[in-house]
Design a protein around this motif. Structure first.
Motif, PDB file in Angstrom:
ATOM      1  N   ASP A   6      10.819  21.454 -28.489  1.00 53.04           N
ATOM      2  CA  ASP A   6      10.014  21.813 -27.329  1.00 53.04           C
ATOM      3  C   ASP A   6       8.926  22.806 -27.753  1.00 53.04           C
ATOM      4  OD1 ASP A   6       9.584  22.147 -24.347  1.00 53.04           O
ATOM      5  OD2 ASP A   6      10.038  24.219 -24.951  1.00 53.04           O
ATOM      6  N   LEU A  44       7.436  25.213 -26.246  1.00 51.94           N
ATOM      7  CA  LEU A  44       7.698  26.619 -25.898  1.00 51.94           C
ATOM      8  C   LEU A  44       8.734  27.238 -26.823  1.00 51.94           C
ATOM      9  CD1 LEU A  44       7.540  26.815 -22.003  1.00 51.94           C
ATOM     10  CD2 LEU A  44       5.966  27.819 -23.673  1.00 51.94           C
ATOM     11  N   LEU A  81       6.901  27.974 -29.964  1.00 55.79           N
ATOM     12  CA  LEU A  81       6.051  29.157 -29.818  1.00 55.79           C
ATOM     13  C   LEU A  81       6.892  30.432 -29.864  1.00 55.79           C
ATOM     14  CD1 LEU A  81       3.312  30.484 -29.374  1.00 55.79           C
ATOM     15  CD2 LEU A  81       3.654  30.157 -26.898  1.00 55.79           C
ATOM     16  N   GLU A  82       8.020  30.417 -29.194  1.00 56.82           N
ATOM     17  CA  GLU A  82       8.888  31.599 -29.233  1.00 56.82           C
ATOM     18  C   GLU A  82       9.321  31.897 -30.674  1.00 56.82           C
ATOM     19  OE1 GLU A  82      13.007  33.495 -27.407  1.00 56.82           O
ATOM     20  OE2 GLU A  82      12.499  31.408 -26.941  1.00 56.82           O
ATOM     21  N   GLY A 135       1.872  21.890 -26.841  1.00 57.79           N
ATOM     22  CA  GLY A 135       2.265  22.451 -25.549  1.00 57.79           C
ATOM     23  C   GLY A 135       1.379  21.969 -24.421  1.00 57.79           C
ATOM     24  N   ARG A 149       3.352  21.823 -20.973  1.00 54.33           N
ATOM     25  CA  ARG A 149       4.137  23.064 -20.992  1.00 54.33           C
ATOM     26  C   ARG A 149       3.260  24.306 -21.096  1.00 54.33           C
ATOM     27  NH1 ARG A 149       8.761  23.942 -19.865  1.00 54.33           N
ATOM     28  NH2 ARG A 149       9.864  24.456 -21.762  1.00 54.33           N
ATOM     29  N   MET A 150       1.968  24.103 -21.411  1.00 60.19           N
ATOM     30  CA  MET A 150       1.047  25.227 -21.542  1.00 60.19           C
ATOM     31  C   MET A 150      -0.287  24.857 -20.914  1.00 60.19           C
ATOM     32  SD  MET A 150       1.747  26.223 -25.536  1.00 60.19           S
ATOM     33  CE  MET A 150       3.417  26.179 -26.198  1.00 60.19           C
ATOM     34  N   TRP A 202       7.179  38.144 -26.617  1.00 53.69           N
ATOM     35  CA  TRP A 202       7.398  36.760 -26.222  1.00 53.69           C
ATOM     36  C   TRP A 202       6.973  36.569 -24.776  1.00 53.69           C
ATOM     37  CZ3 TRP A 202       6.986  32.048 -26.323  1.00 53.69           C
ATOM     38  CH2 TRP A 202       7.745  31.144 -25.575  1.00 53.69           C
ATOM     39  N   GLN A 258       3.971  34.061 -23.479  1.00 55.69           N
ATOM     40  CA  GLN A 258       4.154  33.045 -22.436  1.00 55.69           C
ATOM     41  C   GLN A 258       3.049  33.147 -21.390  1.00 55.69           C
ATOM     42  OE1 GLN A 258       8.400  32.278 -21.108  1.00 55.69           O
ATOM     43  NE2 GLN A 258       8.649  34.174 -22.280  1.00 55.69           N
ATOM     44  N   ALA A 281       2.502  29.404 -19.678  1.00 52.68           N
ATOM     45  CA  ALA A 281       3.736  28.628 -19.873  1.00 52.68           C
ATOM     46  C   ALA A 281       4.239  28.031 -18.570  1.00 52.68           C
ATOM     47  CB  ALA A 281       4.825  29.522 -20.495  1.00 52.68           C
TER      48      ALA A 281
END
Length: 195
Positions: free
Chosen positions: A81, A83, A86-87, A140, A145-146, A185, A189, A194
């Motif tokens: 995923d 996200l 990215l995390e 994303g 998701r972004m 984080w 987001q 996000a």
């Protein structure tokens, strides 16, 4: 050229790099002489030239090694995923930067002192690292998701924000590394919208 008594290549070479990195980070590349580096290592100034052609080559080597280490340490799972990826990037970048704060400082503050050829080499390595984050952001966006207007600009802004931790973080301060990573984080987001 004879080595100074007690000098060994496997010890002296890395020590020269460590002392130069620290001196460049603390005083600035332009203010540090080869004599200062030699004194910090405990060798004659001429000994340094057995390990590096000159101060410019030493700086370029330090910056290139840092970027190669950074690229080698980072890995991504393009199937995960966006996200989650990215995390992972946020937490990785903060941890790596704090573990290598002098090298990070040099990578940002001393680029201006590189010759054009050395600059191009380092810029290429930096571009590869930035592209890794930009790929995450583009994935994303594609996955819904972004929400990002400009992935390239967002990439540069995120890396600058994450790297900035090295300017103020002090071990034993108000926030520990885990808490800082968690807060950053949350900031990341927000920066990517996000969903």
């Amino acid at each position: 050229m004879a080595r100074t008594t007690g000098s060994r290549a496997t010890i002296t070479g890395p020590l020269i790099r460590d002392k130069a990195r620290r001196l460049f980070a603390r005083q600035g590349y332009a203010a540090v002489s080869m004599r200062q580096i030699a004194a910090a290592v405990g060798v004659q100034a001429g000994t340094l030239y057995s390990y590096t052609p000159d101060k410019q080559a030493l700086l370029a080597d330090l910056l290139e090694s840092h970027m190669q280490d950074l690229l080698a340490a980072w890995s991504d799972d393009a199937q995960a995923d966006p996200l989650a990826r990215l995390e992972r990037f946020v937490r990785f970048h903060i941890a790596f930067s704090l573990d290598h704060s002098d090298a990070v400082f040099l990578s940002y503050m001393e680029l201006r002192n590189l010759t054009p050829g050395n600059f191009a080499r380092i810029a290429d390595l930096r571009g590869r690292y930035e592209a890794a984050l930009e790929d995450i952001l583009r994935d994303g966006i594609a996955a819904g998701r972004m929400r990002i207007e400009d992935p390239k600009l967002t990439t540069l802004a995120l890396i600058a924000m994450l790297t900035g931790v090295t300017n103020w973080y002090r071990e034993g301060g108000r926030l520990d590394r885990a808490r800082i990573a968690q807060i950053y984080w949350g900031l990341a987001q927000g920066a990517v919208g996000a969903a």
